[in-house]
Each structure stands twice: as structure tokens, then as C-alpha cells.
Motif scaffolding. Structure first.
Motif, PDB file in Angstrom:
ATOM      1  N   ILE A 114     -19.436  13.926-108.747  1.00  0.00           N
ATOM      2  CA  ILE A 114     -20.440  13.721-107.707  1.00  0.00           C
ATOM      3  C   ILE A 114     -20.702  12.223-107.612  1.00  0.00           C
ATOM      4  O   ILE A 114     -21.100  11.600-108.591  1.00  0.00           O
ATOM      5  CB  ILE A 114     -21.754  14.464-108.016  1.00  0.00           C
ATOM      6  N   ASP A 135     -18.341  15.864-104.331  1.00  0.00           N
ATOM      7  CA  ASP A 135     -19.592  15.863-103.576  1.00  0.00           C
ATOM      8  C   ASP A 135     -20.122  14.439-103.529  1.00  0.00           C
ATOM      9  O   ASP A 135     -19.637  13.559-104.258  1.00  0.00           O
ATOM     10  CB  ASP A 135     -20.616  16.805-104.216  1.00  0.00           C
ATOM     11  N   ARG A 144     -26.336  20.683-106.863  1.00  0.00           N
ATOM     12  CA  ARG A 144     -24.969  20.247-106.552  1.00  0.00           C
ATOM     13  C   ARG A 144     -24.087  20.270-107.801  1.00  0.00           C
ATOM     14  O   ARG A 144     -22.900  20.605-107.729  1.00  0.00           O
ATOM     15  CB  ARG A 144     -24.998  18.853-105.928  1.00  0.00           C
ATOM     16  N   VAL A 203     -20.515  22.331-108.107  1.00  0.00           N
ATOM     17  CA  VAL A 203     -19.192  21.743-108.389  1.00  0.00           C
ATOM     18  C   VAL A 203     -18.635  22.251-109.710  1.00  0.00           C
ATOM     19  O   VAL A 203     -17.411  22.396-109.854  1.00  0.00           O
ATOM     20  CB  VAL A 203     -19.219  20.195-108.369  1.00  0.00           C
TER      21      VAL A 203
END
Length: 221
Positions: A76, A97, A111, A115
Motif C-alpha cells: 500500500i 493500493d 485496506r 490486500v
């Protein structure tokens, strides 16, 4: 689960690490791209939280090198560059992301869960082995219909095992997932936590088996 935060802003990195540890993650911090590259070579991480503006090696360069080397650790990107061009560059370089600063920690945690599930090819939000289940949204364990009370270390052990359910997990892999670089843990420490989790699973149809010379296996019995 063990995370690596790559961020050169010490205050932000420390705040992130504290918040994520409270969410029952094991967290390491790297202050630059070179340090992160070394850490990724010696420790297994469930995900990488990566700033782009880093000293020595910038975040995009690090990300590209990881992907070229075949490293599929979920990434991320966390950065102040919220432009369309920045997002496209990050995603095209292999990020999973992208989250712009400032951000809410709850969104980052959501998030991360997404992921990590994708990284384990887990489409379903819930994983179950016998009477034991893990809610992918809350990371809460349920055993025989009731919440299972675990310490952070116990949670890390059981989470790693259930994410690998049906597969033998080497002791070294489990140790690497549960303990960070700053944790003082000897070779027998993981055995203590496995024993404690076993005690909490007693009376159910779920068992942590020790396969001598191979590792541990979470199974339905």
C-alpha cells in the motif's frame, strides 16, 4: 501478522506502528529504501506500507525492484502525492493500493485487510476450520459460536496458522510472522505461544499439530 512501515518521518512512522500494534499486528519500521530492501530479504511480511519520498532509494524504485525480483508482498503506497499521475505511476509499478495523506487509520486497516486477503487468494471474508472461524473484516476469532479471547501474540500465532490452514507452517516462518526485529525472543519463544493457543482450543474440534522436523499444522479433527 507482520507488517513493514517504510517512512522517513519518524513521528508518523512511530504513530503508525503504535496504532497498528494496537490492532494486533507485529510492526517493523524502515526509514529509507535501502534499509527496507534489506529487511524484506530477511523477514516475511504480510504487507508493506510504503512512502514514496524516501532517502537513499525512493519508494517507486524499491517497489519496481521488488516486483522484478518476483516479490509479491502486498504493497500500500502512503504518500502526500495524491495526483492522478502519482496514483497511476504507483499502481503501474506494482502497488496493490494507494492511500493519500492525511488519512484515517481505520481506512488504512481496512485496506490492509483487503490486500492481505487478496495476497492469500482468500475471496471470502471469513476463514473457518472446524469450530474456529476468523472474520476477515474484524480479525476476530470465533470458537464454537463465542469470541475467542487471545493476547496479541496468541492472536498472531493463530492468525498465521489459519491463513495457512491445510498446510504445514515451518517453525521459522511462524516465528518470523509473530516477532519483529525489536522483540526479544529466543528460539523456544514460539513454542510457548503455540502451547497457550492449544490450551484455548481444548474441547473444540480444532487442533494445532506438531509435525516433528516440519512445523505446525492447524487442522479439523
Amino acid at each position: 501478522m507482520r507488517l513493514l512501515v517504510v517512512e522517513d518521518n519518524y513521528e508518523l512512522a512511530a504513530w503508525l506502528a503504535k496504532a497498528l500494534r494496537q490492532a494486533q499486528y507485529t510492526v517493523d519500521i524502515a526509514a529509507d529504501g535501502d534499509e527496507a530492501e534489506l529487511m524484506l530479504k530477511v523477514a516475511p511480511y504480510a504487507a508493506l506500507i510504503l512512502d514514496l519520498s524516501l532517502p537513499k532509494m525512493d519508494g517507486l524504485t524499491l517497489l519496481k525492484q521488488l516486483r522484478r525480483a518476483g516479490d509479491r508482498t502486498p504493497v500500500i503506497i502512503l504518500t502526500a502525492n495524491a495526483s492522478l499521475e502519482g496514483r497511476v505511476a504507483g499502481l503501474d509499478s506494482g502497488a496493490d493500493d494507494y492511500l493519500a495523506k492525511p488519512f484515517e487509520i481505520a481506512e488504512l486497516e481496512a485496506r490492509l485487510r483487503a490486500v492481505i486477503r487478496r495476497g492469500h487468494d482468500l475471496a471470502a471474508p471469513q476463514i473457518a476450520v472446524g469450530d474456529l472461524s476468523l472474520d476477515g473484516a474484524t480479525r476476530q476469532f470465533i470458537l464454537s459460536g463465542a469470541p475467542l479471547q487471545l493476547t496479541p501474540r496468541e492472536h498472531a500465532v493463530l492468525e498465521h496458522l489459519i491463513m495457512k490452514a491445510g498446510n504445514t507452517v515451518p517453525k521459522e516462518s511462524l516465528t518470523g510472522s509473530v516477532f519483529g526485529f525489536d522483540d526479544a525472543a529466543d528460539a523456544s519463544a514460539i513454542e510457548v505461544y503455540v502451547h497457550r493457543v492449544r490450551k484455548k482450543l481444548e474441547g473444540s474440534n480444532v487442533q494445532i499439530a506438531t509435525l516433528r522436523g516440519l512445523g505446525y499444522l492447524l487442522r479439523h479433527v
